[in-house]
Design a protein around this motif. Structure first.
Motif, PDB file in Angstrom:
ATOM      1  N   VAL A 255      68.439  23.904  55.357  1.00 54.18           N
ATOM      2  CA  VAL A 255      68.228  24.477  53.783  1.00 54.18           C
ATOM      3  C   VAL A 255      68.262  25.851  54.066  1.00 54.18           C
ATOM      4  CG1 VAL A 255      66.676  22.705  53.094  1.00 54.18           C
ATOM      5  CG2 VAL A 255      65.835  24.348  54.433  1.00 54.18           C
TER       6      VAL A 255
ATOM      7  N   ARG B  40      59.380  21.063  51.525  1.00 55.26           N
ATOM      8  CA  ARG B  40      58.950  21.333  50.151  1.00 55.26           C
ATOM      9  C   ARG B  40      59.533  21.258  48.954  1.00 55.26           C
ATOM     10  NH1 ARG B  40      53.949  20.618  52.560  1.00 55.26           N
ATOM     11  NH2 ARG B  40      53.394  22.119  54.344  1.00 55.26           N
TER      12      ARG B  40
ATOM     13  N   HIS C 179      66.850  23.361  40.920  1.00 57.51           N
ATOM     14  CA  HIS C 179      66.751  24.649  41.192  1.00 57.51           C
ATOM     15  C   HIS C 179      67.795  25.659  40.519  1.00 57.51           C
ATOM     16  CE1 HIS C 179      66.437  28.143  43.765  1.00 57.51           C
ATOM     17  NE2 HIS C 179      67.611  28.101  44.032  1.00 57.51           N
TER      18      HIS C 179
ATOM     19  N   HIS D 243      66.125  28.257  53.302  1.00 60.13           N
ATOM     20  CA  HIS D 243      64.963  29.058  53.562  1.00 60.13           C
ATOM     21  C   HIS D 243      64.029  28.083  54.206  1.00 60.13           C
ATOM     22  CE1 HIS D 243      66.293  32.105  50.512  1.00 60.13           C
ATOM     23  NE2 HIS D 243      66.508  31.072  49.767  1.00 60.13           N
ATOM     24  N   GLY D 244      63.782  28.388  55.540  1.00 59.50           N
ATOM     25  CA  GLY D 244      62.830  27.568  56.014  1.00 59.50           C
ATOM     26  C   GLY D 244      63.145  26.622  57.179  1.00 59.50           C
TER      27      GLY D 244
ATOM     28  N   HIS E 188      72.993  33.430  48.153  1.00 55.52           N
ATOM     29  CA  HIS E 188      74.005  32.102  48.706  1.00 55.52           C
ATOM     30  C   HIS E 188      75.500  32.780  48.434  1.00 55.52           C
ATOM     31  CE1 HIS E 188      70.966  29.520  49.516  1.00 55.52           C
ATOM     32  NE2 HIS E 188      69.933  30.096  48.984  1.00 55.52           N
TER      33      HIS E 188
ATOM     34  N   PRO F 209      61.642  23.220  45.872  1.00 57.94           N
ATOM     35  CA  PRO F 209      62.302  24.710  45.858  1.00 57.94           C
ATOM     36  C   PRO F 209      61.443  25.557  45.218  1.00 57.94           C
ATOM     37  CG  PRO F 209      63.087  23.068  44.108  1.00 57.94           C
ATOM     38  CD  PRO F 209      62.482  22.255  45.215  1.00 57.94           C
ATOM     39  N   MET F 210      61.447  26.771  45.679  1.00 58.93           N
ATOM     40  CA  MET F 210      60.857  27.782  45.383  1.00 58.93           C
ATOM     41  C   MET F 210      60.951  28.196  43.941  1.00 58.93           C
ATOM     42  SD  MET F 210      60.478  30.355  48.721  1.00 58.93           S
ATOM     43  CE  MET F 210      62.144  30.382  48.959  1.00 58.93           C
TER      44      MET F 210
ATOM     45  N   SER G 270      62.961  23.370  50.216  1.00 57.36           N
ATOM     46  CA  SER G 270      62.655  24.583  51.018  1.00 57.36           C
ATOM     47  C   SER G 270      61.777  24.119  52.225  1.00 57.36           C
ATOM     48  CB  SER G 270      62.058  25.523  50.241  1.00 57.36           C
ATOM     49  OG  SER G 270      60.685  25.171  49.813  1.00 57.36           O
TER      50      SER G 270
ATOM     51  N   SER H 216      68.279  34.514  53.519  1.00 54.32           N
ATOM     52  CA  SER H 216      68.461  32.967  53.577  1.00 54.32           C
ATOM     53  C   SER H 216      69.562  32.773  54.697  1.00 54.32           C
ATOM     54  CB  SER H 216      69.264  32.595  52.165  1.00 54.32           C
ATOM     55  OG  SER H 216      70.539  33.321  51.932  1.00 54.32           O
TER      56      SER H 216
ATOM     57  N   ASP I 202      69.206  25.309  48.303  1.00 50.40           N
ATOM     58  CA  ASP I 202      67.851  25.553  47.982  1.00 50.40           C
ATOM     59  C   ASP I 202      67.188  24.346  47.142  1.00 50.40           C
ATOM     60  OD1 ASP I 202      68.012  28.015  48.989  1.00 50.40           O
ATOM     61  OD2 ASP I 202      67.750  29.150  47.196  1.00 50.40           O
TER      62      ASP I 202
END
Length: 220
Positions: free
Chosen positions: A203, A175, A144, A205-206, A62, A177-178, A165, A11, A162
């Motif tokens: 963010v 998008r 999340h 991630h991404g 994180h 969150p995963m 994402s 991350s 998060d």
């Protein structure tokens, strides 16, 4: 004001500076403190210039280097009240994937352990971070995790952790969150973030998300 991104395998963490001091938002996995300290030096600052370490949520990717960075900078660690107990306990958490790719990633990610940390500052649902030595203000965006928190900076950019994402193939497109403990709350939080009409969203991630793709999240 400047936002520096400190990337690691799992991350991104962020260093925010405003000419008066600095704030760290998220710390990456364990062992990433040296990379953040190098970024602090590259920004022309000393570790003591960091006034606040804010964790957007308790997950290990994180919070992993929070203890080491607190020791190196002397800055207090802050987290929302609804994530504080899990941070104190440390250990592993049950990740709840929101789509196929995170489901495949869960086996690896679930092995990461949160370091047991006693937070110095417990954040409420909205906080003026300057009261704690930080920059901007925080607002809770549950989903999340129960206490997932974003930071709204003075230039109307947002550090979202998060709560959003980026896409796997189109990294700058917003998008969901995963992983989400509460998918309905996560969807509402996404619309809250979009409602701020941020100029940029950073963010974990991404990469940085485009304003247009974040704005589209207001649509049902």
């Amino acid at each position: 004001m400047t936002v520096y991104t400190v990337k690691n395998v799992a991350s991104s963490a962020f260093l925010v500076t405003d000419g008066k001091g600095a704030m760290i938002v998220d710390t990456g996995v364990a062992g990433r403190a040296p990379a953040m300290l190098r970024q602090i030096a590259d920004a022309g600052l000393r570790p003591a210039d960091v006034r606040l370490i804010l964790l957007t949520h308790h997950h290990a990717d994180h919070s992993g280097s929070a203890l080491e960075l607190r020791e190196a900078t002397g800055a207090p660690v802050a987290i929302h009240r609804d994530d504080a107990d899990q941070l104190r306990r440390g250990g592993r958490v049950d990740l709840r994937p929101t789509s196929l790719v995170p489901r495949l990633m869960k086996v690896m990610l679930a092995k990461a352990e949160i370091p047991a940390i006693e937070p110095d500052i417990i954040l409420g649902d909205e906080e003026d971070l300057t009261r704690h030595g930080g920059i901007g203000r925080s607002f809770v965006t549950p989903g999340h995790t129960p206490g997932s928190t974003c930071v709204l900076l003075p230039d109307n950019s947002i550090l979202a952790g998060d709560a959003l994402s980026g896409g796997m193939m189109r990294a700058r497109i917003a998008r969901k969150p995963m992983f989400a403990t509460d998918p309905d709350a996560a969807a509402r939080s996404m619309r809250v973030i979009a409602g701020h009409a941020p100029v940029t969203v950073y963010v974990g991630h991404g990469g940085h998300l485009t304003a247009s793709s974040v704005g589209a999240l207001q649509c049902p």
